[in-house]
Design a protein around this motif. Structure first.
Motif, PDB file in Angstrom:
ATOM      1  N   ASP A   1      -1.555  -5.407  -2.283  1.00 61.88           N
ATOM      2  CA  ASP A   1      -2.968  -4.699  -2.710  1.00 61.88           C
ATOM      3  C   ASP A   1      -3.891  -4.513  -1.712  1.00 61.88           C
ATOM      4  O   ASP A   1      -4.440  -3.118  -1.574  1.00 61.88           O
ATOM      5  N   ARG A   2      -4.074  -5.426  -0.567  1.00 65.33           N
ATOM      6  CA  ARG A   2      -4.736  -4.950   0.424  1.00 65.33           C
ATOM      7  C   ARG A   2      -4.314  -4.171   1.200  1.00 65.33           C
ATOM      8  O   ARG A   2      -5.022  -2.969   1.699  1.00 65.33           O
ATOM      9  N   ALA A   3      -2.919  -3.883   1.336  1.00 62.45           N
ATOM     10  CA  ALA A   3      -2.450  -2.980   2.241  1.00 62.45           C
ATOM     11  C   ALA A   3      -2.527  -1.455   1.453  1.00 62.45           C
ATOM     12  O   ALA A   3      -2.844  -0.597   2.179  1.00 62.45           O
ATOM     13  N   ILE A   4      -2.254  -1.454   0.341  1.00 64.31           N
ATOM     14  CA  ILE A   4      -2.373  -0.149  -0.317  1.00 64.31           C
ATOM     15  C   ILE A   4      -3.701   0.374  -0.674  1.00 64.31           C
ATOM     16  O   ILE A   4      -4.045   1.419  -0.504  1.00 64.31           O
ATOM     17  N   THR A   5      -4.611  -0.787  -0.927  1.00 66.84           N
ATOM     18  CA  THR A   5      -6.277  -0.300  -0.819  1.00 66.84           C
ATOM     19  C   THR A   5      -6.560   0.419   0.271  1.00 66.84           C
ATOM     20  O   THR A   5      -7.276   1.303   0.496  1.00 66.84           O
ATOM     21  N   TRP A   6      -6.146  -0.255   1.348  1.00 63.44           N
ATOM     22  CA  TRP A   6      -6.611   0.218   2.804  1.00 63.44           C
ATOM     23  C   TRP A   6      -6.056   1.564   2.987  1.00 63.44           C
ATOM     24  O   TRP A   6      -6.774   2.538   3.404  1.00 63.44           O
ATOM     25  N   ALA A   7      -4.841   1.875   2.773  1.00 64.64           N
ATOM     26  CA  ALA A   7      -4.156   3.043   3.018  1.00 64.64           C
ATOM     27  C   ALA A   7      -4.826   4.307   2.137  1.00 64.64           C
ATOM     28  O   ALA A   7      -5.092   5.190   2.654  1.00 64.64           O
ATOM     29  N   LYS A   8      -5.144   3.843   0.865  1.00 62.59           N
ATOM     30  CA  LYS A   8      -5.551   4.868   0.052  1.00 62.59           C
ATOM     31  C   LYS A   8      -7.095   5.261   0.399  1.00 62.59           C
ATOM     32  O   LYS A   8      -7.416   6.423   0.291  1.00 62.59           O
TER      33      LYS A   8
ATOM     34  N   LEU B   1       4.283   5.049   3.317  1.00 63.75           N
ATOM     35  CA  LEU B   1       3.955   3.676   2.753  1.00 63.75           C
ATOM     36  C   LEU B   1       4.084   4.036   1.081  1.00 63.75           C
ATOM     37  O   LEU B   1       3.543   5.189   0.717  1.00 63.75           O
ATOM     38  N   LEU B   2       4.945   3.305   0.394  1.00 61.72           N
ATOM     39  CA  LEU B   2       5.066   3.493  -1.149  1.00 61.72           C
ATOM     40  C   LEU B   2       3.809   2.602  -1.673  1.00 61.72           C
ATOM     41  O   LEU B   2       3.665   1.280  -1.402  1.00 61.72           O
ATOM     42  N   ASP B   3       3.276   3.405  -2.849  1.00 60.04           N
ATOM     43  CA  ASP B   3       2.062   2.403  -3.427  1.00 60.04           C
ATOM     44  C   ASP B   3       3.025   1.655  -4.435  1.00 60.04           C
ATOM     45  O   ASP B   3       4.006   1.455  -4.405  1.00 60.04           O
ATOM     46  N   ASN B   4       2.219   1.014  -5.449  1.00 56.62           N
ATOM     47  CA  ASN B   4       2.859   0.159  -6.591  1.00 56.62           C
ATOM     48  C   ASN B   4       3.929   0.983  -7.472  1.00 56.62           C
ATOM     49  O   ASN B   4       4.782   0.475  -7.904  1.00 56.62           O
TER      50      ASN B   4
ATOM     51  N   ALA C   1       1.113   3.467   8.638  1.00 57.76           N
ATOM     52  CA  ALA C   1       1.977   2.299   7.963  1.00 57.76           C
ATOM     53  C   ALA C   1       2.105   1.012   8.635  1.00 57.76           C
ATOM     54  O   ALA C   1       1.789  -0.080   8.082  1.00 57.76           O
ATOM     55  N   PHE C   2       1.824   0.931   9.941  1.00 57.32           N
ATOM     56  CA  PHE C   2       1.881  -0.246  10.766  1.00 57.32           C
ATOM     57  C   PHE C   2       0.598  -0.740  10.415  1.00 57.32           C
ATOM     58  O   PHE C   2       0.556  -2.259  10.389  1.00 57.32           O
ATOM     59  N   VAL C   3      -0.591  -0.062  10.500  1.00 56.01           N
ATOM     60  CA  VAL C   3      -2.004  -0.747  10.302  1.00 56.01           C
ATOM     61  C   VAL C   3      -2.069  -1.375   8.833  1.00 56.01           C
ATOM     62  O   VAL C   3      -2.435  -2.318   8.560  1.00 56.01           O
ATOM     63  N   ALA C   4      -1.256  -0.483   8.067  1.00 56.14           N
ATOM     64  CA  ALA C   4      -1.551  -1.067   6.686  1.00 56.14           C
ATOM     65  C   ALA C   4      -0.648  -2.407   6.448  1.00 56.14           C
ATOM     66  O   ALA C   4      -1.287  -3.239   5.803  1.00 56.14           O
ATOM     67  N   ALA C   5       0.381  -2.519   7.345  1.00 55.20           N
ATOM     68  CA  ALA C   5       0.916  -3.695   7.054  1.00 55.20           C
ATOM     69  C   ALA C   5       0.121  -4.894   7.669  1.00 55.20           C
ATOM     70  O   ALA C   5      -0.178  -6.011   7.154  1.00 55.20           O
ATOM     71  N   LEU C   6      -0.410  -4.745   8.752  1.00 53.36           N
ATOM     72  CA  LEU C   6      -1.466  -5.589   9.415  1.00 53.36           C
ATOM     73  C   LEU C   6      -2.486  -5.888   8.499  1.00 53.36           C
ATOM     74  O   LEU C   6      -2.925  -6.956   8.506  1.00 53.36           O
ATOM     75  N   LYS C   7      -3.058  -5.021   7.753  1.00 54.21           N
ATOM     76  CA  LYS C   7      -4.083  -5.298   6.747  1.00 54.21           C
ATOM     77  C   LYS C   7      -3.575  -6.215   5.617  1.00 54.21           C
ATOM     78  O   LYS C   7      -4.412  -6.914   5.096  1.00 54.21           O
ATOM     79  N   ALA C   8      -2.235  -6.235   5.467  1.00 66.67           N
ATOM     80  CA  ALA C   8      -1.612  -7.357   4.639  1.00 66.67           C
ATOM     81  C   ALA C   8      -1.448  -8.577   5.214  1.00 66.67           C
ATOM     82  O   ALA C   8      -0.820  -9.652   4.695  1.00 66.67           O
ATOM     83  N   GLY C   9      -1.602  -8.594   6.586  1.00 64.11           N
ATOM     84  CA  GLY C   9      -1.369  -9.995   7.479  1.00 64.11           C
ATOM     85  C   GLY C   9      -0.028 -10.093   7.862  1.00 64.11           C
ATOM     86  O   GLY C   9       0.161 -11.025   8.332  1.00 64.11           O
ATOM     87  N   VAL C  10       0.740  -8.771   7.914  1.00 62.28           N
ATOM     88  CA  VAL C  10       1.908  -8.764   8.495  1.00 62.28           C
ATOM     89  C   VAL C  10       2.127  -8.082   9.787  1.00 62.28           C
ATOM     90  O   VAL C  10       2.049  -6.917   9.752  1.00 62.28           O
TER      91      VAL C  10
END
Length: 153
Positions: free
Chosen positions: A77-84, A33-36, A118-127
């Protein structure tokens, strides 16, 4: 306004990468996953969940394609914050063994492998990048066939 939530699809050539590619019959061996910016958040064998290299660092070692899905800034931001928040957690070797043997009945153990993270990070973003699939069953090869991802320009 929509922004990209970006992922790296890695085409590794090492021993572990070759085993992963062989098992799933694809060329993709790792997902990050790439951050911002261009920093990678990834679950790596022997390292666990880390954020210690850039996209360019990874590209110096192997081919890395960037895939993205468009989301709102808040979703990204939700996805990246969760992943971090997962940084420092261990790599999930047991799930990889189960994954390779196709016995993915796993309980949440606070450990991650790359495509699952990465998949769960996307889920955290609602995707939901793939439908009807448990995150513990998402291989790098599955991840990249999501109809919602497209190659970044």
């Amino acid at each position: 306004m929509l922004v990209p939530l970006r992922f790296g699809a890695h085409y590794g050539t090492g021993v572990v990468s070759r085993l992963i590619r062989w098992q799933q019959r694809t060329d993709v061996s790792h997902i990050s996953l790439l951050d911002n910016g261009d920093s990678l958040i990834e679950a790596r064998e022997f390292h666990g969940v880390v954020q210690n290299r850039t996209l360019q660092d990874a590209r110096n070692e192997q081919r890395v394609d960037v895939l993205e899905v468009l989301v709102t800034p808040e979703q990204r931001d939700r996805a990246i914050t969760w992943a971090k928040a997962q940084i420092g957690k261990r790599y999930d070797y047991l799930s990889i063994i189960r994954f390779v043997t196709r016995k993915a009945n796993r309980k949440d153990n606070g450990k991650w492998f790359c495509s699952e993270l990465a998949f769960v990070a996307a889920l955290k973003a609602g995707v939901a990048l793939l439908q009807r699939i448990n995150p513990a069953e998402v291989s790098p090869g599955h991840f990249v066939i999501s109809p919602y991802l497209h190659e970044a320009l």
